[in-house]
Enzyme design. Sequence first.
Site, PDB file in Angstrom:
ATOM      1  N   LYS A  80      -0.359 -57.960  24.548  1.00 40.84           N
ATOM      2  CA  LYS A  80      -1.250 -57.919  23.397  1.00 40.84           C
ATOM      3  C   LYS A  80      -0.709 -58.821  22.298  1.00 40.84           C
ATOM      4  CE  LYS A  80      -3.375 -54.340  20.428  1.00 40.84           C
ATOM      5  NZ  LYS A  80      -3.421 -52.864  20.216  1.00 40.84           N
ATOM      6  N   SER A 155      -7.729 -50.992  20.336  1.00 40.94           N
ATOM      7  CA  SER A 155      -7.641 -52.390  19.982  1.00 40.94           C
ATOM      8  C   SER A 155      -7.044 -53.275  21.072  1.00 40.94           C
ATOM      9  CB  SER A 155      -6.820 -52.542  18.700  1.00 40.94           C
ATOM     10  OG  SER A 155      -5.490 -52.073  18.882  1.00 40.94           O
ATOM     11  N   SER A 179      -5.666 -46.925  20.983  1.00 40.52           N
ATOM     12  CA  SER A 179      -5.832 -48.337  21.331  1.00 40.52           C
ATOM     13  C   SER A 179      -5.332 -48.733  22.701  1.00 40.52           C
ATOM     14  CB  SER A 179      -5.164 -49.215  20.270  1.00 40.52           C
ATOM     15  OG  SER A 179      -5.877 -49.148  19.057  1.00 40.52           O
TER      16      SER A 179
END
Length: 442
Positions: A80, A155, A179
């Site tokens: 990420k 996310s 997330s």
Amino acid sequence: MTDWTDKTAAELGRAIAAGETDPVTLAENFLNKINAHPLSDRIYARLTPDRALAEAEAAKRRAELGLRRHPLDGVPISWKDLYDTAGTPTEAGSALLKGRVPDRDAEVLRNATQTGLVCLGKTHMSELAFSGLGLNPVTATSPCVNDHDAVAGGSSSGAAASVAFRLAPAGVGSDTGGSVRLPACWNDLVGLKTTCGRLSLNGVVPLIARFDTVGPLCRTVEDAALMLSALEGAPAPDLTGASLQGRRFAALQTVVMDDLDAAPARAYADALDKLRAAGAIIEPLDFPDIVTPHTQSAMLYTAEAWATWRDQITAQPDVMFTPIRERFEAGAAHSAADFIAAWQGVHRMRAAWAEVTAGYDAVLCPTAPNLPEKVDTLMQLGETYVSANLRTLRNTRIGNLLGGAIVTLPTGVPSCGISLMAPPMAEHRLLRLAAGAEAALA
């Protein structure tokens, strides 16, 4: 010819150990598949091919010498884009950080590299990690594997998509309010939310330090266990012989069962039946102590997020996606006294939760109450976005408030997951339970 990109991380590790493939070939195969994939620009923010091939070459030499460091030594994974990567931009999905290039890796990335994992690149995400939907018109909105016109969940949206679309065998995300678990749920993956503080946040772009956690997104529980081992530089839990026979679970009723969409409700009920058939004992559990902290969670989240980012946001407010910026700005309305009092309530609730659930192996709930929203619908902004985001985060955020280790598993119904919640620092025990549940749900 074997398509190695279709294998799990553990299978790839075993293939390397057996000499059936090598890390350089694997890295090249994944990089080639990413470059050829029509949706890759919505999944990867940037690739790190030079790094990947250099790390793969080193892993290949170790394998040839019989010096592999870990079962996943030589396996390529995605990261990420909030994990600092030396010499490579790390922008956390925001124009506020455009051009930010750290000079050293995040600590968990250093651990993973030392273990032998190969860094493929950085994946797209919700802006500054502050959304459960994964909608990001500033950089890119990653697609859901079950509906390319829908959001992937946030996310860690690109992290999930990279694994679901077979553009990485595993991905590293982060979980502050859901997330890791939400995009794992909506893309039919295993997602592990670790206990806050278990894995280092040094070199991780922050959102809310009291809730921020590091976690893997994978296709199997075995992969999640091995990824946890690599990220913390410690032995993996032993999943051999995992079983649900005689295990006691509580099925949380308060809040998490309210207003479920038909598909998640049906998938969850069917999943409970399968767990019972595998020998699990499941009892309903009401926990009204969660209601007040859940009601106050907007303050707990936005106040700290605003304190963390207000200087950068006030300097360049116009570069942000408006609903995300407004969510941050909402934190300015809360007093320090109210914030502290709310946290005191969370600590009391956690103590009560530990007492009420002490006799259970884990607590169950639907991972998300809803299915992925269409990108076009969410881009209407206004209340459509706000209400969808809050509803999406409802169940997972309760898990963050409770403070334990949590894993979500696919139920077999597209974009519907079931979560198992365990006490803080109980990841190894939780993963054994999850392995038994995974077998039952299959």
